[in-house]
Scaffold this motif. Structure first.
Motif, PDB file in Angstrom:
ATOM      1  N   SER A   1      62.264   3.948  14.000  1.00 56.71           N
ATOM      2  CA  SER A   1      63.368   3.275  13.312  1.00 56.71           C
ATOM      3  C   SER A   1      63.972   2.194  14.178  1.00 56.71           C
ATOM      4  CB  SER A   1      64.476   4.246  12.954  1.00 56.71           C
ATOM      5  OG  SER A   1      63.958   5.373  12.335  1.00 56.71           O
ATOM      6  N   GLY A   2      64.171   2.491  15.451  1.00 60.14           N
ATOM      7  CA  GLY A   2      64.832   1.534  16.314  1.00 60.14           C
ATOM      8  C   GLY A   2      63.996   0.297  16.541  1.00 60.14           C
ATOM      9  N   TYR A   3      62.707   0.470  16.736  1.00 57.62           N
ATOM     10  CA  TYR A   3      61.853  -0.671  17.052  1.00 57.62           C
ATOM     11  C   TYR A   3      61.702  -1.598  15.865  1.00 57.62           C
ATOM     12  CZ  TYR A   3      58.221  -3.031  19.700  1.00 57.62           C
ATOM     13  OH  TYR A   3      57.505  -3.952  20.406  1.00 57.62           O
ATOM     14  N   PHE A   4      61.666  -1.048  14.671  1.00 59.31           N
ATOM     15  CA  PHE A   4      61.435  -1.895  13.510  1.00 59.31           C
ATOM     16  C   PHE A   4      62.711  -2.297  12.795  1.00 59.31           C
ATOM     17  CE2 PHE A   4      57.041  -2.259  13.660  1.00 59.31           C
ATOM     18  CZ  PHE A   4      56.544  -1.089  14.187  1.00 59.31           C
ATOM     19  N   MET A   5      63.808  -2.118  13.433  1.00 59.41           N
ATOM     20  CA  MET A   5      65.068  -2.562  12.832  1.00 59.41           C
ATOM     21  C   MET A   5      65.129  -4.081  12.936  1.00 59.41           C
ATOM     22  SD  MET A   5      68.458  -1.380  12.280  1.00 59.41           S
ATOM     23  CE  MET A   5      68.857  -0.184  13.483  1.00 59.41           C
ATOM     24  N   PRO A   6      65.332  -4.759  11.824  1.00 65.54           N
ATOM     25  CA  PRO A   6      65.442  -6.216  11.912  1.00 65.54           C
ATOM     26  C   PRO A   6      66.704  -6.598  12.660  1.00 65.54           C
ATOM     27  CG  PRO A   6      65.668  -5.463   9.637  1.00 65.54           C
ATOM     28  CD  PRO A   6      65.494  -4.258  10.460  1.00 65.54           C
ATOM     29  N   THR A   7      66.550  -7.240  13.815  1.00 66.10           N
ATOM     30  CA  THR A   7      67.691  -7.417  14.697  1.00 66.10           C
ATOM     31  C   THR A   7      68.767  -8.336  14.152  1.00 66.10           C
ATOM     32  OG1 THR A   7      65.955  -8.439  15.986  1.00 66.10           O
ATOM     33  CG2 THR A   7      67.386  -6.944  17.138  1.00 66.10           C
ATOM     34  N   ARG A   8      68.337  -9.450  13.569  1.00 63.99           N
ATOM     35  CA  ARG A   8      69.345 -10.412  13.149  1.00 63.99           C
ATOM     36  C   ARG A   8      70.327  -9.865  12.107  1.00 63.99           C
ATOM     37  NH1 ARG A   8      67.763 -16.364  11.146  1.00 63.99           N
ATOM     38  NH2 ARG A   8      68.637 -17.535  12.854  1.00 63.99           N
ATOM     39  N   PRO A   9      69.799  -9.345  10.980  1.00 64.58           N
ATOM     40  CA  PRO A   9      70.748  -8.785  10.003  1.00 64.58           C
ATOM     41  C   PRO A   9      71.533  -7.628  10.573  1.00 64.58           C
ATOM     42  CG  PRO A   9      68.545  -8.900   9.061  1.00 64.58           C
ATOM     43  CD  PRO A   9      68.432  -9.278  10.489  1.00 64.58           C
ATOM     44  N   PHE A  10      70.890  -6.888  11.487  1.00 61.74           N
ATOM     45  CA  PHE A  10      71.574  -5.747  12.060  1.00 61.74           C
ATOM     46  C   PHE A  10      72.818  -6.185  12.812  1.00 61.74           C
ATOM     47  CE2 PHE A  10      72.422  -1.777  13.803  1.00 61.74           C
ATOM     48  CZ  PHE A  10      72.594  -1.883  15.163  1.00 61.74           C
ATOM     49  N   PHE A  11      72.671  -7.198  13.671  1.00 60.73           N
ATOM     50  CA  PHE A  11      73.840  -7.604  14.432  1.00 60.73           C
ATOM     51  C   PHE A  11      74.883  -8.286  13.575  1.00 60.73           C
ATOM     52  CE2 PHE A  11      73.243  -6.018  18.466  1.00 60.73           C
ATOM     53  CZ  PHE A  11      71.928  -6.131  18.833  1.00 60.73           C
ATOM     54  N   GLU A  12      74.408  -8.927  12.504  1.00 64.73           N
ATOM     55  CA  GLU A  12      75.397  -9.533  11.621  1.00 64.73           C
ATOM     56  C   GLU A  12      76.224  -8.490  10.912  1.00 64.73           C
ATOM     57  OE1 GLU A  12      73.488 -12.231   9.009  1.00 64.73           O
ATOM     58  OE2 GLU A  12      72.924 -13.596  10.625  1.00 64.73           O
ATOM     59  N   ASN A  13      75.630  -7.329  10.682  1.00 64.04           N
ATOM     60  CA  ASN A  13      76.348  -6.292   9.943  1.00 64.04           C
ATOM     61  C   ASN A  13      76.756  -5.134  10.830  1.00 64.04           C
ATOM     62  OD1 ASN A  13      76.224  -6.995   7.000  1.00 64.04           O
ATOM     63  ND2 ASN A  13      74.111  -7.283   7.607  1.00 64.04           N
ATOM     64  N   PHE A  14      76.798  -5.404  12.114  1.00 68.07           N
ATOM     65  CA  PHE A  14      76.988  -4.336  13.078  1.00 68.07           C
ATOM     66  C   PHE A  14      78.237  -3.503  12.806  1.00 68.07           C
ATOM     67  CE2 PHE A  14      75.880  -2.233  16.767  1.00 68.07           C
ATOM     68  CZ  PHE A  14      76.949  -2.115  17.636  1.00 68.07           C
ATOM     69  N   GLY A  15      79.323  -4.234  12.560  1.00 71.24           N
ATOM     70  CA  GLY A  15      80.586  -3.519  12.338  1.00 71.24           C
ATOM     71  C   GLY A  15      80.487  -2.565  11.162  1.00 71.24           C
ATOM     72  N   THR A  16      79.933  -3.090  10.045  1.00 71.14           N
ATOM     73  CA  THR A  16      79.822  -2.258   8.853  1.00 71.14           C
ATOM     74  C   THR A  16      78.962  -1.041   9.120  1.00 71.14           C
ATOM     75  OG1 THR A  16      79.750  -4.337   7.687  1.00 71.14           O
ATOM     76  CG2 THR A  16      79.361  -2.363   6.402  1.00 71.14           C
ATOM     77  N   VAL A  17      77.841  -1.265   9.797  1.00 70.94           N
ATOM     78  CA  VAL A  17      76.921  -0.152  10.055  1.00 70.94           C
ATOM     79  C   VAL A  17      77.613   0.946  10.849  1.00 70.94           C
ATOM     80  CG1 VAL A  17      74.920   0.462  11.428  1.00 70.94           C
ATOM     81  CG2 VAL A  17      74.792  -1.454   9.891  1.00 70.94           C
TER      82      VAL A  17
END
Lengths: 592, 194
Positions: free
Chosen positions: A142-158
């Motif tokens: 899960s960690g390796y295939f997490m798309p980084t860009r959208p992840f960091f954009e939505n970091f707070g929400t996540v």
């Protein structure tokens, strides 16, 4: 439910061998030499002229106990793999029924067979085996295939949904169940508050696999996808922490307020500690790969070793190992993929996917088997209310949390998104393993296991099967991700710069500001240290190269036959209208 | 509340402004504060070098184009109204707005956002993005990473992908079409603070 005859045959063979194996263990080894000697010495002992009357050395021996453990492991994994192959033979079924359902069903069948043969399932699912061997690959995947860009954009929400959401669920379910326990009728008065919280934390852990496959199939928009993905990932970490916390607390006779505060503090230490630790390991890995230019074969090994090491040392220090391995994978991916060769890159991705998927498969499979073969403790009231509360609190939680976080989001979640989030909360592997590995000191352990299994099976089957038609019906916002064009990339980049500029103009900070700062830091310092051959490359250029390469491959594919029969470069100008290969053929081959 | 009302009263035609742009009073006040902070000499309007003084904007690859977007052709200064109107392009789209057939399109509609982005390319305002204009933007964004040849190849490919009427330039319609799958609302919006 469809299963190919071949798969069925293999299943039967596997079970038969397992059964045989179990039986053999029950008896003494039948070879004549003492069992302490290794098998090969039996052959050396052979008398060249054996007397027919004496007990002779057998020419052909069967030494099952020696290979038993690896053999059984291999067979179980093989069985699970056959099941997976079998499902995909008939394509339609995997569209409507998520794989987890099918795996559990096969597990149920195998469990049924074993039960009727009065076999016990292998006692492999201990706490250690799960947490040290089966969980890391899943989380690494899960960690390796997490798309980084959208992840960091939505970091707070996540983080918001993962941490606060799980806490909300656990505490809510725990308290409601405790209230139910007080009602004499159900006969569960002996379950303490701590034990209720423990159970609640177990059934709050959500599982992304089935849901994400559905989301991908119907192309829901990225925001929803990444929030579900991130939430599931981080809530594993939160659940494990809570589980350990409540486990520890459940053992105590009296809980004081001071203890509670210490526990809360510990929660943060564990989470943050895991993150920092993971990032450190990520950077160390990236740094190591800088020097592996001459030893390409061991590059994948380095990645796996470091990730696993991060996990183990985090376990040693009792900080969140899940966070450590996820953050490690996230940080190192970017640098490592620039340092290692193309082949190593493919190998790494492939192996991670493979091992993660095997692990996940095995757990669901075991779930099915164990459902039939354990002794259950059934209690209508408790279990049904547990199920009800699990669903209720999740729905409520999503509603309330979204209302709070929406004002902070550029694109708020509408009701359909919230429904997708709430309904997509399937329970799975982690819940099961946590329940199964509860310490025996918990009086109602079997009840908890039964309850967890019920919740998992309900959510996986009912919600898993219906979520796809429901989301389609509701017409959830779709993604815009499709064929990449260079236009998209350039204009997107322009827009990002524009928005960043406007924000500077208004004197505001936002995540663009931090992203910008980080990119500058990255380019100036990090890349120089961690990357072997530092050619900072804009994503526009990278995409352009990729597209040109694709076109070049297409042109080559069109020439069926050998390349010496290929038209000359000049005439290629007229072959494909979407690219201009003339100037670029040479460029493409020299840059790649 | 008293101070906010008094600030609002000082701004001429603030009602019209709020209606045209859709900003709330709190937004307007904050933007007014920002305007005054940028207008160091207190003249009541801004010139290009006031914008240029913003450090981060100066380092932005297309910073000068963004600044240029505030000044309509021929004008050397920007007053508060124009300032707010341009910024209104970046308000997130209101989904709940009722669609009145006769009302003018709001400034932050998808189409207007696209027009804003288009004009950042089209500096000579002829309604088309020519190959040269595209090259300039690419050069600004990609810096020294790429050779001139690669840059030209990228520009060629970009025009080829988008250019439907084969005039070797991208018109606004072609621009709009090539971006039809992108969520412009998301990409060209910022959350204005209160």
């Amino acid at each position: 439910m469809y299963m190919s005859p071949f798969t069925f045959l293999m299943c039967v063979i596997c079970i038969a061998s397992l059964g045989y194996g179990a039986n053999v263990m029950a008896f003494e080894p039948t070879s004549t030499s003492p069992s302490k000697l290794p098998p090969w010495s039996q052959v050396e002992d052979t008398d060249p002229d054996p007397d027919p009357g004496e007990t002779t050395q057998a020419v052909f021996t069967l030494n099952y106990p020696r290979i038993q453990i690896p053999f059984e492991i291999t067979l179980w994994v093989l069985l699970a793999s056959f099941a997976k192959i079998g499902f995909h033979v008939y394509h339609k079924i995997t569209v409507w029924v998520p794989e987890s359902c099918l795996l559990i069903s096969i597990g149920l069948i195998v469990g049924g067979i074993m039960h009727s043969l009065h076999e016990k399932p292998p006692a492999v699912l201990t706490s250690n085996v799960f947490f040290l061997y089966m969980l890391p690959p899943i989380v690494l995947d899960s960690g390796y295939f997490m798309p980084t860009r959208p992840f960091f954009e939505n970091f707070g929400t996540v983080l918001w949904f993962a941490v606060v959401g799980t806490l909300w669920n656990s505490i809510g379910i725990g308290i409601s169940l405790f209230a139910i326990c007080q009602i004499e009728v159900f006969g569960v008065k002996d379950i303490t508050l701590q034990e209720n919280f423990l159970f609640a934390s177990i059934i709050s852990a959500v599982e992304p696999v089935a849901v994400l496959t559905v989301f991908e199939d119907i192309s829901v928009h990225e925001q929803l996808y990444i929030v579900v993905f991130g939430e599931c990932l981080f809530n594993d970490a939160v659940t494990v922490v809570l589980y350990n916390l409540f486990n520890h607390v459940a053992a105590l006779e009296v809980v004081e307020a001071g203890d509670v505060f210490l526990d809360i503090g510990r929660f943060f230490v564990v989470g943050l500690g895991g993150t920092i630790f993971g990032a450190l390991f990520g950077f160390v890995t990236a740094f190591t790969t800088r020097f592996t230019g001459k030893v390409r074969e061991i590059e994948p090994l380095i990645i796996f070793l470091y990730s696993y090491l991060a996990y183990l040392i985090a376990e040693l220090l009792d900080i969140s190992s899940i966070m450590a391995i996820v953050i490690c994978a996230l940080t190192m991916k970017y640098y490592v993929e620039e340092n290692v060769s193309q082949r190593s890159c493919t190998t790494i991705r492939h192996v991670i996917k493979m091992v993660g998927s095997v692990s996940e498969t095995l757990i669901f499979f075991f779930l099915g088997v164990v459902t039939i073969t354990t002794e259950h403790e059934w209690n209508w009231g408790y279990i049904l209310f547990a199920l009800l509360f699990a669903l209720l609190w999740r729905g409520l939680g999503i509603l309330v949390l979204t209302q709070i976080i929406n004002p902070f989001r550029t694109i708020p979640f509408n009701f359909k998104d919230q429904f997708g989030l709430a309904y997509g909360g399937l329970r799975g592997a982690v819940s099961f393993a946590l329940a199964f590995t509860l310490p025996d000191s918990i009086g109602r352990k079997n009840l908890f296991i039964t309850g967890t299994i019920v919740v998992i099976i309900f959510t996986v089957f009912i919600q898993g099967i219906t979520i796809r038609p429901l989301l389609k019906l509701m017409n959830v916002r779709k993604t815009n991700r499709n064929q990449e064009t260079i236009n998209d990339e350039i204009h997107k980049r322009l827009m990002e710069h524009t928005v960043a500029g406007i924000e500077d103009l208004c004197g505001q900070w936002s995540h663009y500001y931090w992203k910008d700062k980080f990119m500058k830091f990255n380019n100036r310092i990090l890349r120089k240290i961690l990357i072997h051959d530092n050619h900072p490359e804009s994503s526009i250029v990278a995409l352009y190269k990729k597209l040109e390469l694709q076109n070049a491959m297409e042109v080559l594919d069109q020439m069926s036959g050998d390349i010496s029969a290929a038209p000359s470069l000049i005439s290629l100008q007229y072959v494909s209208s979407t690219s201009r290969p003339v100037l670029l053929f040479s460029e493409v081959f020299e840059t790649v | 509340m008293g101070s906010t009302n008094s600030t609002l009263l000082k701004i001429p035609n603030v009602e019209v402004l709020m209606q045209e742009t859709g900003f709330s009073p709190a937004h307007i006040i904050r933007l007014h504060d920002r305007f005054k902070a940028l207008d160091k000499e207190g003249r009541g309007h801004l010139c290009p070098h006031d914008f240029g003084a913003i450090k981060e904007l100066a380092m932005n690859p297309i910073g000068d184009r963004i600044i240029g977007a505030f000044f309509s052709p021929g004008k050397e200064t920007v007053d508060f109204h124009t300032f707010v109107k341009i910024l209104a392009h970046f308000r997130p789209v209101d989904k709940d707005r009722p669609k009145e057939p006769n009302s003018p399109e709001p400034i932050n509609s998808r189409s207007n956002k696209l027009k804003f982005a288009f004009q950042l390319y089209d500096q000579d305002k002829d309604g088309k993005i020519s190959r040269d204009e595209l090259l300039q933007v690419l050069r600004a964004m990609l810096g020294m990473q790429v050779t001139d040849e690669q840059l030209e190849s990228i520009a060629d490919r970009t025009i080829q992908e988008a250019d439907l009427d084969r005039d070797d330039a991208i018109s606004f319609e072609e621009f709009r079409k090539s971006l039809e799958k992108i969520n412009i609302d998301h990409k060209m919006s910022i959350r204005f603070l209160r």
